[in-house]
Structure formats: C-alpha cells, structure tokens
Scaffold this active site. Structure first.
Site, PDB file in Angstrom:
ATOM      1  N   HIS A 256      -3.350  -7.858  -3.105  1.00  0.00           N
ATOM      2  CA  HIS A 256      -3.346  -6.673  -2.231  1.00  0.00           C
ATOM      3  C   HIS A 256      -4.740  -6.332  -1.763  1.00  0.00           C
ATOM      4  O   HIS A 256      -5.352  -5.362  -2.171  1.00  0.00           O
ATOM      5  CB  HIS A 256      -2.686  -5.495  -2.968  1.00  0.00           C
ATOM      6  CG  HIS A 256      -1.208  -5.621  -3.037  1.00  0.00           C
ATOM      7  ND1 HIS A 256      -0.541  -5.992  -4.182  1.00  0.00           N
ATOM      8  CD2 HIS A 256      -0.270  -5.491  -2.074  1.00  0.00           C
ATOM      9  CE1 HIS A 256       0.759  -6.042  -3.935  1.00  0.00           C
ATOM     10  NE2 HIS A 256       0.947  -5.745  -2.652  1.00  0.00           N
TER      11      HIS A 256
ATOM     12  N   HIS B 258      -4.579  -9.815   2.954  1.00  0.00           N
ATOM     13  CA  HIS B 258      -3.147  -9.488   3.030  1.00  0.00           C
ATOM     14  C   HIS B 258      -2.895  -8.537   4.207  1.00  0.00           C
ATOM     15  O   HIS B 258      -1.984  -8.763   5.012  1.00  0.00           O
ATOM     16  CB  HIS B 258      -2.689  -8.839   1.719  1.00  0.00           C
ATOM     17  CG  HIS B 258      -1.333  -8.206   1.786  1.00  0.00           C
ATOM     18  ND1 HIS B 258      -0.176  -8.908   2.072  1.00  0.00           N
ATOM     19  CD2 HIS B 258      -0.950  -6.910   1.617  1.00  0.00           C
ATOM     20  CE1 HIS B 258       0.863  -8.085   2.064  1.00  0.00           C
ATOM     21  NE2 HIS B 258       0.416  -6.867   1.806  1.00  0.00           N
TER      22      HIS B 258
ATOM     23  N   HIS C 117      -1.361  -0.395   5.653  1.00  0.00           N
ATOM     24  CA  HIS C 117      -0.227  -0.103   4.778  1.00  0.00           C
ATOM     25  C   HIS C 117      -0.516  -0.214   3.284  1.00  0.00           C
ATOM     26  O   HIS C 117       0.237   0.342   2.487  1.00  0.00           O
ATOM     27  CB  HIS C 117       0.980  -0.985   5.138  1.00  0.00           C
ATOM     28  CG  HIS C 117       0.947  -2.338   4.496  1.00  0.00           C
ATOM     29  ND1 HIS C 117       0.120  -3.352   4.957  1.00  0.00           N
ATOM     30  CD2 HIS C 117       1.599  -2.819   3.435  1.00  0.00           C
ATOM     31  CE1 HIS C 117       0.288  -4.408   4.180  1.00  0.00           C
ATOM     32  NE2 HIS C 117       1.173  -4.130   3.249  1.00  0.00           N
ATOM     33  N   ASP C 118      -1.569  -0.941   2.868  1.00  0.00           N
ATOM     34  CA  ASP C 118      -1.875  -1.092   1.434  1.00  0.00           C
ATOM     35  C   ASP C 118      -3.295  -0.641   1.095  1.00  0.00           C
ATOM     36  O   ASP C 118      -3.855  -1.050   0.074  1.00  0.00           O
ATOM     37  CB  ASP C 118      -1.711  -2.557   1.005  1.00  0.00           C
ATOM     38  CG  ASP C 118      -0.276  -2.884   0.596  1.00  0.00           C
ATOM     39  OD1 ASP C 118       0.122  -4.072   0.728  1.00  0.00           O
ATOM     40  OD2 ASP C 118       0.443  -1.980   0.145  1.00  0.00           O
TER      41      ASP C 118
ATOM     42  N   ASP D  92       5.364  -7.444   5.725  1.00  0.00           N
ATOM     43  CA  ASP D  92       4.813  -7.409   4.367  1.00  0.00           C
ATOM     44  C   ASP D  92       5.165  -8.693   3.614  1.00  0.00           C
ATOM     45  O   ASP D  92       4.422  -9.121   2.729  1.00  0.00           O
ATOM     46  CB  ASP D  92       5.349  -6.189   3.619  1.00  0.00           C
ATOM     47  CG  ASP D  92       4.324  -5.609   2.651  1.00  0.00           C
ATOM     48  OD1 ASP D  92       4.584  -4.544   2.095  1.00  0.00           O
ATOM     49  OD2 ASP D  92       3.254  -6.222   2.452  1.00  0.00           O
TER      50      ASP D  92
HETATM   51  C1  LIG Z   1       7.220  -5.090   0.358  1.00  0.00           C
HETATM   52  O1  LIG Z   1       6.508  -4.511  -0.721  1.00  0.00           O
HETATM   53  C2  LIG Z   1       5.966  -5.363  -1.652  1.00  0.00           C
HETATM   54  C3  LIG Z   1       5.202  -4.778  -2.647  1.00  0.00           C
HETATM   55  C4  LIG Z   1       4.608  -5.579  -3.614  1.00  0.00           C
HETATM   56  C5  LIG Z   1       4.797  -6.956  -3.567  1.00  0.00           C
HETATM   57 CL1  LIG Z   1       4.008  -7.954  -4.753  1.00  0.00          CL
HETATM   58  C6  LIG Z   1       5.589  -7.554  -2.587  1.00  0.00           C
HETATM   59  C7  LIG Z   1       5.768  -9.003  -2.519  1.00  0.00           C
HETATM   60  N1  LIG Z   1       5.275  -9.715  -1.501  1.00  0.00           N
HETATM   61  N2  LIG Z   1       5.545 -10.999  -1.721  1.00  0.00           N
HETATM   62  C8  LIG Z   1       6.217 -11.086  -2.898  1.00  0.00           C
HETATM   63  C9  LIG Z   1       6.687 -12.212  -3.580  1.00  0.00           C
HETATM   64  C10 LIG Z   1       6.481 -13.591  -3.040  1.00  0.00           C
HETATM   65  N3  LIG Z   1       7.321 -12.069  -4.741  1.00  0.00           N
HETATM   66  C11 LIG Z   1       7.546 -10.839  -5.266  1.00  0.00           C
HETATM   67  C12 LIG Z   1       8.264 -10.692  -6.478  1.00  0.00           C
HETATM   68  C13 LIG Z   1       8.571  -9.438  -6.981  1.00  0.00           C
HETATM   69  C14 LIG Z   1       8.145  -8.319  -6.290  1.00  0.00           C
HETATM   70  C15 LIG Z   1       8.498  -6.948  -6.776  1.00  0.00           C
HETATM   71  O2  LIG Z   1       7.781  -6.006  -6.524  1.00  0.00           O
HETATM   72  N4  LIG Z   1       9.683  -6.854  -7.431  1.00  0.00           N
HETATM   73  C16 LIG Z   1      10.159  -5.539  -7.911  1.00  0.00           C
HETATM   74  C17 LIG Z   1      10.964  -4.847  -6.797  1.00  0.00           C
HETATM   75  C18 LIG Z   1      12.071  -5.790  -6.317  1.00  0.00           C
HETATM   76  C19 LIG Z   1      11.586  -3.572  -7.335  1.00  0.00           C
HETATM   77  C20 LIG Z   1       7.382  -8.421  -5.104  1.00  0.00           C
HETATM   78  C21 LIG Z   1       7.085  -9.671  -4.583  1.00  0.00           C
HETATM   79  N5  LIG Z   1       6.377  -9.840  -3.397  1.00  0.00           N
HETATM   80  C22 LIG Z   1       6.170  -6.747  -1.614  1.00  0.00           C
HETATM   81 MG   LIG Z   2       2.451  -1.924  -0.499  1.00  0.00          MG
HETATM   82 ZN   LIG Z   3       1.648  -5.147   1.447  1.00  0.00          ZN
END
Ligand SMILES: COc1ccc(Cl)c(-c2nnc3c(C)nc4ccc(C(=O)NCC(C)C)cc4n23)c1
Ligand SMILES: [Mg+2]
Ligand SMILES: [Zn+2]
Length: 344
Positions: A81, A85, A123-124, A235
């Site tokens: 983050h 990103h 956004h982050d 995102d």
């Molecule tokens: C759209 O907002 C976000 C915020 C933070 C993150 Cl890291 C991501 C994000 N962006 N790419 C990914 C990938 C490749 N894998 C991830 C595996 C799990 C999770 C996660 O937060 N799982 C718990 C939730 C389902 C309650 C997020 C993942 N992720 C997107």
């Molecule tokens: Mg975020």
């Molecule tokens: Zn983000």
C-alpha cells in the site's frame, strides 16, 4: 532549500515528454508498475491532460503538479500500500475511461471522471500496511476516530485527501462552481469509502442485479453502483496483468499481511489465517480471492462492457497458474513468501 524542492519537483514533470520508451501506455495489457518510479508524477499529469480534465475544469498545471507531489508524499513505504499502488490504481481508471469511452458514451460525466481519477490517486493515502480489523483490535488512534462508523482506514484516506486539497496551492478544484465543488467532494467521499472490501460485498449483489436488469444511464443509484464497481476494479487491477505482475503483487501483499500477523502475535492476539505466515497457503488463498471476488467483479464489468472481456480471460489464466502452484507449494512447503521463489 525551497528552491531545491521546487526545481526538483518541476524536473519530475518534464521527464515523460521525451520518454519514448513507453509503448501501449493506454492499453489494458500495459503494466503501470513498469513506468520508471521518478517518471510516475509526470505520467499522472499526462493522464489528466489526455482525459481533457485540465482544460474542461480549468486546472492550473502548477497546482496539479503540486497536488500530485503532495499525494505522492502522503503515501508511506509499505510493501504493497504505497505510491506505486496508487499510481497503478489511477492508471487503470485512465484505461477504463479511454478504452471503454466512459465519458464519450456518457456512462459517467466529465466531473465524475475527474473525481474518479483523483479518488484512485488518493484512495490509500497514509496507509500503514495494516487493515481495518487491526485498527479496531489494537485500538489505534484511527480506530478511536472512525471505528463507530466502520471503514476506518478509508475514512482516514479521505480525511488526508481533504487536507491536501485544503493546502495552499494544491486545490485542483478551485475553478469549479460551488455546486460542482460540493458534487466532486461528495464523489470523492463515495469513491474512497467504496474501496473498503467489506462494503464491496454488500454492493456486489446490487451491482449484479443492476447489470442483469440493464444499466440505466440516468439512474443516480446505478451511477453510484457503477462508480463503486469501477473503484474496486481499479484497486484489484493488478489481477488483470500478466502472471509476473500478479505474482509480484501477491509477494508484496503477503509481506504486508504476514508483518501484520507477526505484530498481532507479539501483542498476544491470534492473527487471521491469511495474516499468519505459519498457516497461510498463498496459492489457496489466491484461488479463493480470485474465485469469490475478482472474477465475479470483472465478469460484471465485461457483461456491461464487452471490450473488458480480455481482462476476464487473463484473470482466469492467472487463477489456473495459482491452482497448479498449489501442489508445487505443498512439495516445497516452506513458510511465508520465501516459497514464492519456486514460482517462475
Ligand atoms: C479493495 O480493497 C483491498 C484492500 C486490501 C487489499 Cl490487500 C486488497 C487486495 N488487493 N489485491 C489483493 C489480493 C491479490 N489478495 C487479497 C487477499 C485478501 C484480501 C483481503 O483483504 N481479504 C479480507 C476481505 C475479503 C474481508 C485482499 C487482497 N487483495 C484489496
Ligand atoms: Mg484501501
Ligand atoms: Zn488500494
């Protein structure tokens, strides 16, 4: 000193004019992470220009340049983050607007497009590499500020974005009329708050219904759902790139997740499995994440915009690589991201 900062920052905006090494910048397959780090601010300026926002909304170039540098400075160097990103998320917003002709075919207005691009960039902001449940579990300052409303981190990102807009010489919306100004701030709020994955799940059902019932361009609720859907697509846009990008993103994300898990263990609380380097199986978690979240989302997008179908195909390819990686991982199972090296 100020002269040094100013000249350095002006310099960072002249780089990409003569950068002919970048091909296909406006194509879905282009990876924004391949842009040289020091050229990124300049490419943000270029995106605003190419989308016509600088002229339409009478944005002073110096103000936009300063705004971009303040936003970049607002990001910390978390493994995932971080500013890169933010740049990649904003780039995908640009790709959607250019390749799906969102403004020309009035799926969104130019003002909504401007707010969309700015929201992605911001956004982050000031993310600490820990998620919302960490804030509430550990009672951080941000939790004390926002946990009663939920979406703790997203409210902080919004607050930080407002601070930058209120900083001297950074208000890129200064030429807007008062009603345009209040609309753009409303859009910024909705867009940034909609990047909370848990709130995405709530809207996913409504988005599904909207697509199958048929999108109505002048329905304000449809417009809001569409923008929220676009924000989550941006995102998660790393998933639409080739395997190398997807693998590198996963390494950064689980580096961040496992560090949070280590922190939670040191504070005596048990981390979720996906944050626990001793328990998490990255390929399994990635197959789940793609199946439950990424694929349904981009299938919705492709249902509405057939030009987005190649993105779905790429995501399916990446999912299959993760599936094959599963048994590889079992064979070489070491803990944490070290075992990612076995993936080509
Ligand atoms: C759209 O907002 C976000 C915020 C933070 C993150 Cl890291 C991501 C994000 N962006 N790419 C990914 C990938 C490749 N894998 C991830 C595996 C799990 C999770 C996660 O937060 N799982 C718990 C939730 C389902 C309650 C997020 C993942 N992720 C997107
Ligand atoms: Mg975020
Ligand atoms: Zn983000």
């Amino acid at each position: 000193y100020h002269m040094k900062v100013e000249t350095e920052s002006v310099q960072s905006f002249l780089n990409c004019r003569d950068d002919h090494s970048i091909k296909d910048f406006d194509k879905f397959h282009f990876s924004p992470r391949s842009v040289p780090y020091k050229h990124m601010p300049c490419y943000v300026l270029k995106m605003f220009g190419e989308l016509g926002f600088i002229n339409t909304w009478r944005i002073k170039t110096t103000t936009l340049a300063r705004f971009i540098l303040f936003v970049k400075k607002g990001y910390r160097d978390a493994p995932y983050h971080n500013w890169v990103h933010a740049f990649s998320v904003a780039h995908f917003a640009y790709l959607l607007m250019v390749n799906l002709n969102l403004i020309k075919n009035d799926y969104i207005t130019s003002l909504q497009g401007l707010a969309f691009l700015v929201s992605c960039l911001c956004h982050d902001i000031d993310h600490r590499g820990t998620n919302n449940s960490f804030q509430t579990k550990c009672g951080t300052v941000l939790a004390s500020l926002y946990s009663s409303e939920g979406s703790v981190m997203e409210r902080h990102h919004l607050a930080q974005s407002m601070c930058i807009l209120n900083t001297d010489g950074c208000n890129i919306f200064e030429s807007l009329s008062s009603e345009e100004y209040s609309e753009v701030l409303d859009l910024l709020r909705n867009n940034i708050l909609s990047t909370d994955l848990t709130s995405h799940f709530r809207m996913a059902e409504q988005q599904r219904e909207m697509i199958s019932a048929g999108f109505k361009k002048n329905d304000p609720t449809h417009r809001k759902l569409l923008l929220a859907m676009f924000m989550t697509c941006c995102d998660l846009s790393d998933q639409t790139k080739d395997w190398r990008v997807t693998k590198k993103t996963a390494e950064q994300i689980y580096d961040e997740f496992f560090s949070q898990g280590d922190l939670e263990k040191s504070m005596g609380t048990a981390p979720a499995e996906m944050m626990d380097r001793e328990r998490a199986s990255i390929p399994d978690l990635q197959v789940q994440f793609i199946t439950n979240l990424v694929l349904p989302l981009f299938k919705n997008l492709a249902d509405l915009f057939p030009a987005a179908q190649p993105l779905v195909d790429t995501i399916i390819n990446n999912k299959n690589v993760w599936k094959h990686a599963r048994h590889l991982f079992q064979e070489y199972s070491q803990n944490g991201t070290k075992s990612m090296e076995i993936l080509l």
